[in-house]
Design an enzyme around this catalytic site. Structure first.
Site, short mmCIF file in Angstrom:
data_model
loop_
_atom_site.label_atom_id
_atom_site.label_comp_id
_atom_site.label_asym_id
_atom_site.label_seq_id
_atom_site.Cartn_x
_atom_site.Cartn_y
_atom_site.Cartn_z
N CYS A 127 0.81 -1.24 0.00
CA CYS A 127 0.00 0.00 0.00
C CYS A 127 0.83 1.28 0.00
O CYS A 127 0.41 2.31 -0.51
CB CYS A 127 -0.95 0.00 1.19
N HIS A 177 -3.83 7.12 1.18
CA HIS A 177 -4.02 5.80 0.54
C HIS A 177 -5.43 5.34 0.87
O HIS A 177 -5.87 5.42 2.03
CB HIS A 177 -2.98 4.81 1.08
N ASN A 231 -9.96 -0.64 -2.45
CA ASN A 231 -8.56 -0.41 -2.12
C ASN A 231 -7.71 -0.98 -3.25
O ASN A 231 -7.68 -2.20 -3.44
CB ASN A 231 -8.25 -1.08 -0.77
N1 COA Z 1 -19.25 -9.45 5.20
C1 COA Z 1 -19.93 -9.79 6.31
N2 COA Z 1 -19.34 -10.09 7.47
C2 COA Z 1 -17.99 -10.07 7.51
C3 COA Z 1 -17.22 -9.74 6.38
C4 COA Z 1 -17.91 -9.43 5.20
N3 COA Z 1 -17.27 -9.09 4.07
N4 COA Z 1 -15.92 -9.79 6.72
C5 COA Z 1 -15.85 -10.14 8.02
N5 COA Z 1 -17.12 -10.32 8.49
C6 COA Z 1 -17.52 -10.69 9.84
C7 COA Z 1 -16.46 -11.45 10.59
O1 COA Z 1 -16.49 -12.81 10.26
C8 COA Z 1 -16.86 -11.19 12.01
O2 COA Z 1 -17.91 -12.07 12.33
P1 COA Z 1 -18.04 -12.69 13.81
O3 COA Z 1 -18.19 -11.50 14.72
O4 COA Z 1 -19.24 -13.54 13.70
O5 COA Z 1 -16.76 -13.42 14.03
C9 COA Z 1 -17.43 -9.77 12.00
O6 COA Z 1 -17.73 -9.51 10.61
C10 COA Z 1 -16.48 -8.73 12.53
O7 COA Z 1 -15.18 -8.98 11.98
P2 COA Z 1 -13.99 -8.01 12.24
O8 COA Z 1 -12.83 -8.44 11.40
O9 COA Z 1 -13.77 -7.84 13.71
O10 COA Z 1 -14.65 -6.69 11.67
P3 COA Z 1 -14.15 -5.22 11.74
O11 COA Z 1 -15.17 -4.36 12.34
O12 COA Z 1 -12.75 -5.11 12.25
O13 COA Z 1 -14.11 -4.86 10.17
C11 COA Z 1 -12.46 -4.65 8.48
C12 COA Z 1 -13.29 -5.61 9.32
C13 COA Z 1 -11.53 -5.49 7.62
C14 COA Z 1 -13.40 -3.86 7.58
C15 COA Z 1 -11.70 -3.71 9.42
O14 COA Z 1 -11.00 -4.44 10.37
C16 COA Z 1 -10.76 -2.83 8.71
O15 COA Z 1 -11.15 -1.96 7.96
N6 COA Z 1 -9.43 -2.98 8.95
C17 COA Z 1 -8.43 -2.26 8.20
C18 COA Z 1 -8.20 -3.00 6.95
C19 COA Z 1 -7.47 -2.24 5.92
O16 COA Z 1 -7.55 -1.04 5.85
N7 COA Z 1 -6.73 -2.95 5.10
C20 COA Z 1 -5.99 -2.38 4.08
C21 COA Z 1 -4.66 -2.10 4.61
S1 COA Z 1 -3.79 -1.06 3.61
#
Ligand code: COA
Length: 350
Positions: A114, A277, A307
């Site tokens: 990234c 980003h 992204n």
């Molecule tokens: N659709 C529906 N549910 C989903 C899902 C999707 N696409 N992806 C994950 N889930 C579920 C998980 O399985 C989890 O379920 P559970 O509670 O039953 O176990 C629940 O949603 C919460 O998961 P979690 O990973 O804790 O969610 P979150 O609130 O942290 O959101 C992201 C997930 C990835 C959106 C978030 O962590 C994020 O934005 N992180 C930064 C990622 C990023 O910017 N990456 C690029 C780096 S440059």
């Protein structure tokens, strides 16, 4: 020697629009979940057979080169940032050099995920400052759609990423008021495995979500680089600990932006346009709030493209400029954070 300035900029995104609703055909997810957690409404996917990371990069590069008022034969160095190269090796830089019939110039691939484009800008700026090169093509391009797990197992990663490319031509600035004022690069490998694709690789162990890094069986020696087991166990997709990435990103983004401002005796209020980003809209909004920036000081387009990793900064920069949101003399800040972890900023006067 003078610093580099952006003399031309271009972007390319594939025609194929994939909405959140489209993804529900393959995995258990919803438009509501994706929009609420990431801000993404749709992304673009490259044509399966006819488009690669390099072909998309070429389309962006052609526009950047034409806008700089030069030809591909004038380019004297290529810096190509991507995590999704056409081949494991050689890199995309040489494929672009060949396809665009450039001279036998140097071509450097940067694999910094990234933050790759901001790192690439910094590398190119150093070559301009030393007087070594005069027309450097800097590219960020990704074809993620080819390497994602579209089953429910991979949904936390797959819904986030999209394909596209952005490119700039850097030339020496005519005066010290314009161009790249400074760049700031950082890394912390402590959490390298929290946002990574482990295979194929040369590590002597394999990854699985439950076992993390486990040793190979003796019988598998000889097929470690890419084994049947990796494919059978779906260990060939990116892994991301989303919450861990989020927590680190919201600290490091403002930190590296402030570092750039302090190095130039400027304040956040001086920024005309911040191009973060496009990791996640919630991260960008958090950064905006912590720097107390108005909406018109930050540009986001993750809603439409997802992204696009190394391509996200040049795509957002190009789109903001094309919409007239960046004008001559504006103070523009580029900032990125991602896998590694690595993070970086560049402050420039347009
Ligand atoms: N659709 C529906 N549910 C989903 C899902 C999707 N696409 N992806 C994950 N889930 C579920 C998980 O399985 C989890 O379920 P559970 O509670 O039953 O176990 C629940 O949603 C919460 O998961 P979690 O990973 O804790 O969610 P979150 O609130 O942290 O959101 C992201 C997930 C990835 C959106 C978030 O962590 C994020 O934005 N992180 C930064 C990622 C990023 O910017 N990456 C690029 C780096 S440059």
């Amino acid at each position: 020697m003078p610093q580099a300035r952006i003399a031309g900029i271009g972007m390319y995104v594939p025609e194929n629009v994939v909405t959140n609703q489209d993804l529900t055909k393959y995995m258990d997810t919803s438009d509501e979940w994706i929009q609420e957690r990431t801000g993404i409404r749709e992304r673009r996917y490259a044509h399966r057979d006819q488009e690669t990371t390099t072909t998309m990069a070429i389309k962006a590069a052609e526009i950047a080169i034409q806008r700089a008022g030069i030809t591909p034969q004038d380019i004297d160095f290529i810096v190509f940032a991507t995590l999704s190269p056409d081949y494991y090796f050689p890199g995309c830089g040489v494929l672009l050099q060949r396809a665009m019939k450039m001279k036998e110039i140097g071509a450097l691939d940067i694999r910094n995920q990234c933050s790759g484009f901001v790192y690439a800008i910094s590398v190119a700026d150093q070559f301009i400052r030393t007087g070594m090169y005069k027309n450097i093509l800097v590219v960020g391009a990704e074809k993620h759609s080819f390497g994602l797990d579209f089953s429910t197992r991979g949904r936390n990663v797959s819904v986030i990423f999209g394909d596209g490319a952005g490119a700039v031509v850097l030339q020496p600035s005519a005066n010290d008021k314009q161009g790249i004022l400074s760049t700031h690069l950082h890394s912390d490998g402590e959490s390298a495995e929290l946002l990574a694709m482990y295979n194929p690789g040369t590590h002597a162990n394999y990854w699985s979500p439950n076992q993390k890094l486990a040793n190979f069986d003796e019988a598998e020696i000889g097929e470690m680089f890419f084994s049947h087991k990796m494919i059978d166990n779906a260990q060939v997709f990116p892994y991301m600990d989303g919450p861990a990435v989020f927590k680190k990103a919201i600290v490091k983004f403002p930190e590296v932006i402030n570092e750039a401002l302090q190095a130039n005796g400027l304040a956040a209020s001086d920024i005309n346009m911040l191009i973060p980003h496009q990791a996640n809209l919630r991260i960008a909004q958090f950064v905006q709030q912590s720097l107390k920036l108005r909406d018109d000081q930050v540009y986001n387009n993750i809603q439409h493209y997802g992204n696009t990793t190394a391509a996200s900064v040049p795509i957002a920069l190009c789109e903001a400029w094309e919409k007239g949101k960046i004008k001559e003399g504006d103070l523009v800040c580029l900032a990125a954070f991602g896998s590694g972890f690595t993070w970086a900023s560049a402050l420039l006067r347009w």
